[in-house]
Design a protein around this motif. Structure first.
Motif, PDB file in Angstrom:
ATOM      1  N   ALA A  75       0.833  -1.210   0.000  1.00 19.19           N
ATOM      2  CA  ALA A  75       0.000   0.000   0.000  1.00 19.19           C
ATOM      3  C   ALA A  75       0.864   1.254   0.000  1.00 19.19           C
ATOM      4  CB  ALA A  75      -0.929  -0.012   1.213  1.00 19.19           C
ATOM      5  N   LEU A  76       1.922   1.259   0.796  1.00 17.27           N
ATOM      6  CA  LEU A  76       2.806   2.418   0.838  1.00 17.27           C
ATOM      7  C   LEU A  76       3.530   2.593  -0.494  1.00 17.27           C
ATOM      8  CD1 LEU A  76       2.178   2.233   3.921  1.00 17.27           C
ATOM      9  CD2 LEU A  76       4.535   2.964   4.306  1.00 17.27           C
ATOM     10  N   TRP A  77       3.926   1.497  -1.112  1.00 15.71           N
ATOM     11  CA  TRP A  77       4.602   1.591  -2.406  1.00 15.71           C
ATOM     12  C   TRP A  77       3.666   2.190  -3.451  1.00 15.71           C
ATOM     13  CZ3 TRP A  77       3.678  -0.666  -7.217  1.00 15.71           C
ATOM     14  CH2 TRP A  77       4.702  -0.483  -8.162  1.00 15.71           C
ATOM     15  N   LEU A  78       2.417   1.724  -3.482  1.00 14.83           N
ATOM     16  CA  LEU A  78       1.446   2.273  -4.425  1.00 14.83           C
ATOM     17  C   LEU A  78       1.266   3.772  -4.202  1.00 14.83           C
ATOM     18  CD1 LEU A  78      -1.239  -0.563  -4.383  1.00 14.83           C
ATOM     19  CD2 LEU A  78       0.034   0.185  -6.397  1.00 14.83           C
ATOM     20  N   ALA A  79       1.163   4.182  -2.944  1.00 16.47           N
ATOM     21  CA  ALA A  79       1.001   5.609  -2.647  1.00 16.47           C
ATOM     22  C   ALA A  79       2.213   6.405  -3.130  1.00 16.47           C
ATOM     23  CB  ALA A  79       0.786   5.804  -1.148  1.00 16.47           C
ATOM     24  N   ARG A  80       3.397   5.843  -2.989  1.00 15.08           N
ATOM     25  CA  ARG A  80       4.605   6.540  -3.460  1.00 15.08           C
ATOM     26  C   ARG A  80       4.627   6.669  -4.975  1.00 15.08           C
ATOM     27  NH1 ARG A  80       7.237   3.232   0.720  1.00 15.08           N
ATOM     28  NH2 ARG A  80       7.861   4.603   2.441  1.00 15.08           N
ATOM     29  N   GLN A  81       3.945   5.771  -5.665  1.00 10.58           N
ATOM     30  CA  GLN A  81       3.872   5.849  -7.130  1.00 10.58           C
ATOM     31  C   GLN A  81       2.805   6.832  -7.594  1.00 10.58           C
ATOM     32  OE1 GLN A  81       6.464   4.053  -8.415  1.00 10.58           O
ATOM     33  NE2 GLN A  81       6.652   3.603  -6.231  1.00 10.58           N
ATOM     34  N   GLY A  82       2.036   7.375  -6.665  1.00  6.56           N
ATOM     35  CA  GLY A  82       1.028   8.361  -7.022  1.00  6.56           C
ATOM     36  C   GLY A  82      -0.411   7.884  -6.957  1.00  6.56           C
ATOM     37  N   TRP A  83      -0.628   6.650  -6.496  1.00  8.41           N
ATOM     38  CA  TRP A  83      -1.982   6.124  -6.380  1.00  8.41           C
ATOM     39  C   TRP A  83      -2.675   6.670  -5.137  1.00  8.41           C
ATOM     40  CZ3 TRP A  83      -4.067   2.733 -10.020  1.00  8.41           C
ATOM     41  CH2 TRP A  83      -3.151   2.185 -10.933  1.00  8.41           C
ATOM     42  N   GLN A  84      -3.999   6.856  -5.227  1.00  4.33           N
ATOM     43  CA  GLN A  84      -4.837   7.087  -4.059  1.00  4.33           C
ATOM     44  C   GLN A  84      -5.323   5.718  -3.594  1.00  4.33           C
ATOM     45  OE1 GLN A  84      -5.802   9.938  -2.355  1.00  4.33           O
ATOM     46  NE2 GLN A  84      -4.382  11.174  -3.573  1.00  4.33           N
ATOM     47  N   VAL A  85      -4.911   5.304  -2.403  1.00 10.37           N
ATOM     48  CA  VAL A  85      -5.029   3.907  -1.997  1.00 10.37           C
ATOM     49  C   VAL A  85      -6.017   3.732  -0.851  1.00 10.37           C
ATOM     50  CG1 VAL A  85      -3.764   1.865  -1.226  1.00 10.37           C
ATOM     51  CG2 VAL A  85      -2.613   3.579  -2.652  1.00 10.37           C
ATOM     52  N   THR A  86      -6.902   2.769  -1.012  1.00 11.38           N
ATOM     53  CA  THR A  86      -7.690   2.243   0.100  1.00 11.38           C
ATOM     54  C   THR A  86      -7.119   0.870   0.422  1.00 11.38           C
ATOM     55  OG1 THR A  86      -9.697   3.406  -0.597  1.00 11.38           O
ATOM     56  CG2 THR A  86      -9.968   1.547   0.910  1.00 11.38           C
ATOM     57  N   ALA A  87      -6.627   0.704   1.640  1.00  8.59           N
ATOM     58  CA  ALA A  87      -5.959  -0.542   2.048  1.00  8.59           C
ATOM     59  C   ALA A  87      -6.793  -1.214   3.135  1.00  8.59           C
ATOM     60  CB  ALA A  87      -4.552  -0.255   2.548  1.00  8.59           C
ATOM     61  N   VAL A  88      -7.064  -2.489   2.944  1.00  9.75           N
ATOM     62  CA  VAL A  88      -8.017  -3.213   3.778  1.00  9.75           C
ATOM     63  C   VAL A  88      -7.347  -4.423   4.412  1.00  9.75           C
ATOM     64  CG1 VAL A  88     -10.126  -4.601   3.706  1.00  9.75           C
ATOM     65  CG2 VAL A  88      -9.988  -2.482   2.387  1.00  9.75           C
ATOM     66  N   ASP A  89      -7.666  -4.668   5.667  1.00  5.66           N
ATOM     67  CA  ASP A  89      -7.226  -5.902   6.313  1.00  5.66           C
ATOM     68  C   ASP A  89      -8.223  -6.252   7.411  1.00  5.66           C
ATOM     69  OD1 ASP A  89      -4.387  -7.513   6.099  1.00  5.66           O
ATOM     70  OD2 ASP A  89      -5.348  -7.810   8.037  1.00  5.66           O
ATOM     71  N   VAL A  90      -8.250  -7.527   7.784  1.00  3.03           N
ATOM     72  CA  VAL A  90      -9.107  -7.959   8.879  1.00  3.03           C
ATOM     73  C   VAL A  90      -8.469  -7.695  10.236  1.00  3.03           C
ATOM     74  CG1 VAL A  90      -8.197 -10.325   8.952  1.00  3.03           C
ATOM     75  CG2 VAL A  90     -10.569  -9.879   9.665  1.00  3.03           C
ATOM     76  N   SER A  91      -7.152  -7.500  10.258  1.00 13.16           N
ATOM     77  CA  SER A  91      -6.415  -7.360  11.512  1.00 13.16           C
ATOM     78  C   SER A  91      -6.240  -5.896  11.889  1.00 13.16           C
ATOM     79  CB  SER A  91      -5.033  -8.015  11.390  1.00 13.16           C
ATOM     80  OG  SER A  91      -4.225  -7.666  12.496  1.00 13.16           O
ATOM     81  N   ALA A  92      -6.833  -5.510  13.006  1.00 13.19           N
ATOM     82  CA  ALA A  92      -6.640  -4.154  13.515  1.00 13.19           C
ATOM     83  C   ALA A  92      -5.193  -3.931  13.922  1.00 13.19           C
ATOM     84  CB  ALA A  92      -7.565  -3.916  14.710  1.00 13.19           C
ATOM     85  N   VAL A  93      -4.503  -4.974  14.349  1.00 18.90           N
ATOM     86  CA  VAL A  93      -3.090  -4.866  14.729  1.00 18.90           C
ATOM     87  C   VAL A  93      -2.256  -4.492  13.513  1.00 18.90           C
ATOM     88  CG1 VAL A  93      -1.095  -6.134  15.626  1.00 18.90           C
ATOM     89  CG2 VAL A  93      -3.358  -6.496  16.637  1.00 18.90           C
TER      90      VAL A  93
END
Length: 206
Positions: free
Chosen positions: A51-69
């Motif tokens: 997700a961070l890599w995509l954001a660095r490339q200029g993407w607007q990212v929604t990142a999803v996971d089941v783990s709050a941790v």
């Protein structure tokens, strides 16, 4: 009593120590690297490297996971990297809830679980979240990875079998790559060994 999906993955994330690699997955960098940035949805983002890599490339990212941790860790990393404005993190058990909207790129990397989990249904839902002209990128284990805790007799699908399980209308999708790919293992204890992954990379036509 069987652990809930959230408890299972929260416990797995707590067991991990040290920082993340800061590097994207091989398949993501190969297939998403040449794309014009737009909006991206990552399913199963873990501690946030892709997700961070995509954001660095200029993407607007929604990142999803089941783990709050995992999401708390990823959010902290994005703030440290100065990327908080281009990333949104959401907690979902994708068998129950799914993020809203459609996206230019939907990524599901190693969205596989030892628990009983409706993977084909979730991946089909991921496909429905791809905007017209957008791409779906699925990466999965093609066989038991080196150093894995998975059962020795665990069966892994082929790329074609995974694609067939989504029951997509072939008139609405262009196959860009449905193939196997080899990479060096990222686990420190087995880095000299090769992992075999599957890639399903599609473009939505309508």
């Amino acid at each position: 009593m069987q652990q809930t999906t959230r408890d299972f993955w929260n416990d797995r994330c707590r067991e991990k120590t040290g920082g993340t690699s800061g590097k994207p997955g091989l398949v993501l960098s190969l297939f998403a690297g040449p794309l014009q940035p737009g909006t991206a949805l990552e399913l199963g983002c873990g501690r946030g490297d892709d997700a961070l890599w995509l954001a660095r490339q200029g993407w607007q990212v929604t990142a999803v996971d089941v783990s709050a941790v995992a999401l708390a860790y990823a959010s902290e990393e994005s703030a440290r990297a100065g990327l908080a404005g281009t990333l949104r993190f959401e907690e979902h058990d994708l068998a129950e809830t799914f993020p809203d909207g459609t996206h230019d790129l939907v990524v599901a990397s190693f969205l596989q679980s030892p628990q009983d989990w409706p993977r084909a249904r979730v991946l089909a839902r991921a496909a429905s979240a791809v905007a017209t002209g957008g791409r779906l990128l699925i990466t999965e284990h093609g066989k038991r990875p080196p150093g894995s805790e998975a059962a020795e007799d665990m069966v892994f699908p082929s790329a074609e079998e995974t694609l067939a399980s989504l029951a997509l209308d072939p008139r609405q999708w262009r196959r860009l790559c449905v193939c196997a790919i080899a990479r060096k293992s990222t686990r420190p204890e087995v880095q000299s060994q090769t992992a075999d992954d599957n890639v399903i990379f599609l473009q939505r036509l309508g």
